[in-house]
Scaffold this active site. Structure first.
Site, PDB file in Angstrom:
ATOM      1  N   LYS A 133       0.843  -1.196   0.000  1.00 48.72           N
ATOM      2  CA  LYS A 133       0.000   0.000   0.000  1.00 48.72           C
ATOM      3  C   LYS A 133       0.879   1.246   0.000  1.00 48.72           C
ATOM      4  CE  LYS A 133      -0.414   0.126   5.052  1.00 48.72           C
ATOM      5  NZ  LYS A 133      -1.330   0.193   6.198  1.00 48.72           N
ATOM      6  N   ARG A 137     -11.260   1.007  14.282  1.00 47.24           N
ATOM      7  CA  ARG A 137     -11.023   1.676  13.012  1.00 47.24           C
ATOM      8  C   ARG A 137     -12.006   1.094  11.996  1.00 47.24           C
ATOM      9  NH1 ARG A 137      -4.828   2.142  10.963  1.00 47.24           N
ATOM     10  NH2 ARG A 137      -5.245  -0.019  10.348  1.00 47.24           N
ATOM     11  N   TYR A 170      18.121  29.431   9.672  1.00 42.30           N
ATOM     12  CA  TYR A 170      16.974  30.248  10.066  1.00 42.30           C
ATOM     13  C   TYR A 170      16.752  30.177  11.573  1.00 42.30           C
ATOM     14  CZ  TYR A 170      15.542  30.677   5.173  1.00 42.30           C
ATOM     15  OH  TYR A 170      15.485  30.966   3.834  1.00 42.30           O
ATOM     16  N   MET A 211      14.327  24.603   3.322  1.00 44.60           N
ATOM     17  CA  MET A 211      13.617  23.950   2.225  1.00 44.60           C
ATOM     18  C   MET A 211      14.530  23.071   1.377  1.00 44.60           C
ATOM     19  SD  MET A 211      11.340  25.618  -0.853  1.00 44.60           S
ATOM     20  CE  MET A 211      10.042  26.184   0.236  1.00 44.60           C
TER      21      MET A 211
END
EC number: 5.1.1.1
Length: 365
Positions: free
Chosen positions: A35, A130, A256, A304
């Site tokens: 999956k 669930r 940062y 990033m």
């Protein structure tokens, strides 16, 4: 030249981990769970390593079609069943087995016109809350399915909530056994954690086991146990290179927010990897990383596209030095993905699935 970050998938390690799962339950058949695009690895990339599985378990019809397109003619199981009535037609055409976890799915089967009866796994909610029928309702759901000409064979399954922890599985095993007593059909209850931690118990192995995260080299019970403790090999390596070097003095800060301040002279390497590549932003100073196969740490906040590493343990490292964010370095050293995930407040599963599309991926044994 392209940006130097690269993910490598290791099918031989996938195969090794599959065999490790099989050793834990030698008398059971193994579902290879693929999956979420094989936990971020890519179904097509890991398929060769999983050919020895007895079946493939996944979530949706698109994934099932991909597995069939690879030439697989054995069992395929939809773990969440179908999502709407028309999905049943494709299940018939592709020869899929599917879970049944709610009354609506039984209603859809009852209304389905087919010449090919379905093989289903009736899901029990044994405590995870669930999907599935509660133990009190399980036998009536089984009886409804058994009365349908559209259903060929009914197997029984459930899923453990605490197989990786101290609460364990005994209460759910007992609920499952009580509700399914004397019902015909195969049984499937063990996930990766149950397979590794409780696989010695014949009441857990049963007919089928579902090997998921174990196939991809991550320990389901980290940090109590490491992947190596279970003889699991890393199946994904994320690597990059140093693209810049800075020499800091006492009082200099990095990144940062100036989250790191040098206490004295310090060499750092700037690595072409950031949160836009799937590396967790929450990994703060001290997250383990390998430079030229030598263990060191990250410095400052992940941005990033870049992060910084401490070059103190590898003073000779400079531009172009190999950086292993997780997985296996060129010299064979291994940085478990679970350690990086722990530093970022998450789990190895999430890092695998979060690998960004912009990261090139190759397959290599």
């Amino acid at each position: 030249m392209p940006r130097p970050i690269l993910a490598t998938i290791h099918p031989a390690a996938v195969h090794h981990n599959l065999e490790r799962a099989r050793r834990a339950a030698p008398d059971a058949r193994v579902w290879a769970v693929v999956k979420a695009n094989a936990y971020g690895h890519g179904i097509e990339r890991v398929f060769e390593g999983l050919r020895a599985a007895d079946g493939f378990a996944l979530l949706d019809l698109a994934e099932a079609e991909r597995v069939r397109a690879l030439g697989w003619r054995g069992p395929i199981l939809l773990l969440e069943g179908v999502f709407e009535p028309r999905d049943l037609e494709l299940c018939s055409r592709l020869g899929l087995w599917h879970a049944v976890h709610c009354d609506a799915q039984i209603d859809w089967l009852a209304a389905h016109k087919t010449q090919v009866p379905h093989r289903v796994f009736l899901k029990m909610n044994s405590g995870m809350n669930r999907l599935g029928f509660t133990p009190e309702r399980y036998r009536s759901a089984w009886a409804r399915l058994n009365a349908l000409p559209q259903v060929d064979e009914i197997s029984c399954m459930t899923h453990f909530s605490d197989a990786d922890g101290p609460r364990g599985i005994a209460h759910q095993v007992q609920a499952f056994q009580t509700a399914t007593r004397d019902l015909p059909g195969e049984r499937c209850i063990a996930n990766s954690a149950a397979l590794l931690r409780h696989g010695g118990d014949a009441q857990v192995r049963l007919d089928w086991v579902r090997a998921g995260i174990v196939l991809y080299g991550s320990a389901p019970d980290h940090p109590e146990r490491r992947a190596a403790d279970w003889d699991l090999q890393p199946t994904m390596t994320l690597a990059s290179r140093i693209i810049g070097v800075q020499q800091l003095q006492a009082g200099d800060t990095v990144g940062y927010g100036s989250r790191f301040t040098a206490q004295g002279p310090l060499g750092i390497g700037v690595v072409a990897c950031g949160y836009a590549d799937g590396y967790p932003r929450h990994c703060d100073t001290g997250t383990p990383v390998l430079v030229n196969g030598v263990r060191t740490r990250t410095i400052g906040r992940v941005s990033m596209d870049m992060l910084a590493v401490d070059l103190t343990p590898v003073p000779g490292a400079g531009l172009g030095a190999e950086v292993t964010l997780w997985g296996r370095a060129a010299n064979g050293a291994v940085l478990p993905i679970d350690e990086v995930a722990q530093a970022g407040g998450t789990i190895g599963y999430e890092l695998m699935c979060a690998l960004a599309p912009r990261v090139p991926v190759v397959v290599q044994d």
